[in-house]
Motif scaffolding. Structure first.
Motif, PDB file in Angstrom:
ATOM      1  N   ARG A 159      -4.901  -6.194  17.359  1.00  0.00           N
ATOM      2  CA  ARG A 159      -4.424  -5.703  17.681  1.00  0.00           C
ATOM      3  C   ARG A 159      -3.011  -4.641  17.192  1.00  0.00           C
ATOM      4  N   LYS A 160      -2.168  -5.437  17.000  1.00  0.00           N
ATOM      5  CA  LYS A 160      -0.917  -4.786  16.353  1.00  0.00           C
ATOM      6  C   LYS A 160      -0.470  -4.806  14.866  1.00  0.00           C
ATOM      7  N   CYS A 182       2.146  -4.984   1.591  1.00  0.00           N
ATOM      8  CA  CYS A 182       1.230  -5.235   1.160  1.00  0.00           C
ATOM      9  C   CYS A 182      -0.111  -4.990   2.245  1.00  0.00           C
ATOM     10  N   PRO A 183      -0.838  -4.349   2.337  1.00  0.00           N
ATOM     11  CA  PRO A 183      -1.447  -4.386   3.350  1.00  0.00           C
ATOM     12  C   PRO A 183      -2.538  -5.365   4.039  1.00  0.00           C
ATOM     13  N   GLY A 207      -0.572   0.181  11.898  1.00  0.00           N
ATOM     14  CA  GLY A 207      -1.332   1.395  10.715  1.00  0.00           C
ATOM     15  C   GLY A 207      -1.086   0.558   9.876  1.00  0.00           C
ATOM     16  N   GLN A 208      -1.377  -1.106   9.212  1.00  0.00           N
ATOM     17  CA  GLN A 208      -0.532  -1.545   8.383  1.00  0.00           C
ATOM     18  C   GLN A 208      -2.104  -2.921   7.352  1.00  0.00           C
ATOM     19  N   GLY A 209      -2.912  -2.566   7.790  1.00  0.00           N
ATOM     20  CA  GLY A 209      -4.412  -2.305   6.965  1.00  0.00           C
ATOM     21  C   GLY A 209      -5.226  -2.097   8.141  1.00  0.00           C
ATOM     22  N   GLY A 260       5.379   1.342   4.033  1.00  0.00           N
ATOM     23  CA  GLY A 260       6.642   1.894   3.457  1.00  0.00           C
ATOM     24  C   GLY A 260       7.613   2.370   4.643  1.00  0.00           C
ATOM     25  N   GLU A 261       7.089   3.379   5.008  1.00  0.00           N
ATOM     26  CA  GLU A 261       7.375   4.346   6.324  1.00  0.00           C
ATOM     27  C   GLU A 261       7.800   4.076   7.864  1.00  0.00           C
ATOM     28  N   LEU A 262       7.585   2.350   8.086  1.00  0.00           N
ATOM     29  CA  LEU A 262       7.292   1.923   8.923  1.00  0.00           C
ATOM     30  C   LEU A 262       9.773   1.364   9.249  1.00  0.00           C
ATOM     31  N   PRO A 263       9.968   1.692  10.045  1.00  0.00           N
ATOM     32  CA  PRO A 263      11.122   0.713   9.979  1.00  0.00           C
ATOM     33  C   PRO A 263      11.249  -0.636  10.012  1.00  0.00           C
TER      34      PRO A 263
END
Length: 393
Positions: free
Chosen positions: A315-316, A303-304, A321-323, A354-357
């Motif tokens: 910064r995180k 979820c973004p 790139g999650q939001g 979804g592509e992040l580990p």
């Protein structure tokens, strides 16, 4: 197997319970010395109960715990026999240091910090004295465990002058082995209300006020879905304030971690920023420096999220790139961002998450092994992986 004596200011805190359970899952002996803010939870290790402390301030909590602990004849022998003393928060660091000195023990102390208390901020005499006290206690700790790198760069290094060893222990999701990571799905359709979530410990008054303003101004274009435990001593008017708003839904508490999937399934995007203790332009506050667990939970569930620029959370989010990041924490900025979001943009962000580990969001036994190794504790071959606390969120 190492003997870990863990000092906790609130054994009802689910994050604290998960930390202790993760130590036990690696095969180590865990003994907690803990006060609590509610009924004593059921735990699978030895616990020395320091009693209920309610919602008292940090100094009073510390005094109550210290007075109780120093009268307990069981503690000095436990501390002498320990391989590591873990102290969560400064009141417990003071207790661990006092017991180590009193008992003549030599076990190292790991000082774990998940928040910088407001007592340590500002130029008040009380704050200066508190920082002095923490510096004295820090000198006796062998390692500092921090849930955010911002605590080191924004407080411990520049303010406290700490130059000792520290280890990053992010407050990631703790899920049982075999629990699959949800597959991100895009549920946004053009013309439908956007579903904005606020999930976790519901206690941030500025966030509450912000989301209410957004709900009122956007009307049927937005739905605000709130999941979690309301901190009634902070948000005393929570239920009354949302009662007349048809586009604000409170769903109650949830079970961790299995109940989280249903929470995030109601959301297209989640408000992730803590605003409770933002700093002024001359200094950083706790909210500027922390990394909330909701960014890991949201990431695990695909979820973004939305956060604030100039903060460690922001910064995180930019790093993963999650939001999306806001320039300011006001309703107008958030409304502009929400109005600009398209179904295609949300879908692309879900895909990217979804592509992040999964290790970006999920705690592994290797994470806990590394944490303990930073304090000199060798791995235990009997560990089986981190189980869950039985407590709900």
């Amino acid at each position: 197997m190492a003997r870990l004596v863990c000092f906790a200011s609130d054994l009802t805190d689910v994050a604290q319970l998960r930390r202790l359970a993760s130590f036990q899952a690696l095969g180590h002996e865990v003994i907690s010395v803990a006060s609590r803010k509610g009924p004593l939870p059921v735990v699978n290790w030895q616990n020395i109960d320091l009693g209920e402390i309610g919602q008292h301030g940090l100094l009073r909590r510390g005094r109550l715990a210290l007075a109780t602990a120093l009268r307990d004849p069981r503690l000095s022998p436990l501390v002498r026999q320990a391989d590591l003393l873990v102290a969560r928060n400064v009141d417990m660091l003071a207790l661990a240091a006092a017991l180590r000195l009193r008992s003549g023990a030599t076990a190292p102390i790991a000082y774990e910090v998940l928040d910088i208390h407001s007592l340590f901020e500002g130029a008040r005499l009380k704050s200066r004295v508190a920082r002095w006290g923490e510096r004295r206690l820090l000198a006796g700790a062998e390692v500092l465990w921090l849930s955010s790198p911002g605590f080191h760069t924004g407080y411990f290094a520049p303010v406290q002058g700490y130059a000792g060893p520290w280890h990053l222990a992010e407050n990631k999701m703790v899920v049982p082995d075999g629990m699959p990571r949800p597959v991100p799905t895009n549920r946004v359709r053009s013309g439908e209300a956007l579903r904005l979530g606020w999930i976790g410990a519901i206690r941030c008054r500025p966030s509450f006020e912000l989301l209410l303003r957004v709900a009122k101004q956007m009307g049927p274009a937005i739905e605000v879905h709130i999941h979690g435990k309301i901190h009634d001593h902070v948000l005393t008017d929570f239920h009354a304030r949302i009662a007349g708003l048809g586009n604000v839904m409170f769903h109650g508490a949830y079970a961790y971690p299995h109940g989280l999937a249903a929470c995030y399934d109601t959301c297209d995007v989640v408000w992730a920023q803590d605003l409770w203790q933002l700093g002024d332009p001359s200094r950083s506050g706790n909210s500027d420096l922390l990394l909330p667990n909701r960014i890991y939970e949201a990431g695990w569930h695909g979820c973004p999220v939305i956060a604030l620029s100039g903060t460690e959370t922001g910064r995180k989010i930019e790093e993963t790139g999650q939001g999306w990041i806001l320039g300011s924490a006001d309703a107008e900025a958030l409304i502009r961002r929400l109005n600009d979001l398209t179904p295609a943009e949300i879908a692309a962000t879900r895909q990217r998450i979804g592509e992040l580990p999964e290790t970006v969001f999920r705690q592994t036994p290797a994470d806990v092994v590394a944490l303990l190794a930073s304090a000199g504790v060798e791995p235990c071959s009997s560990g089986t992986g981190a189980p869950l606390s039985k407590s709900g969120a």
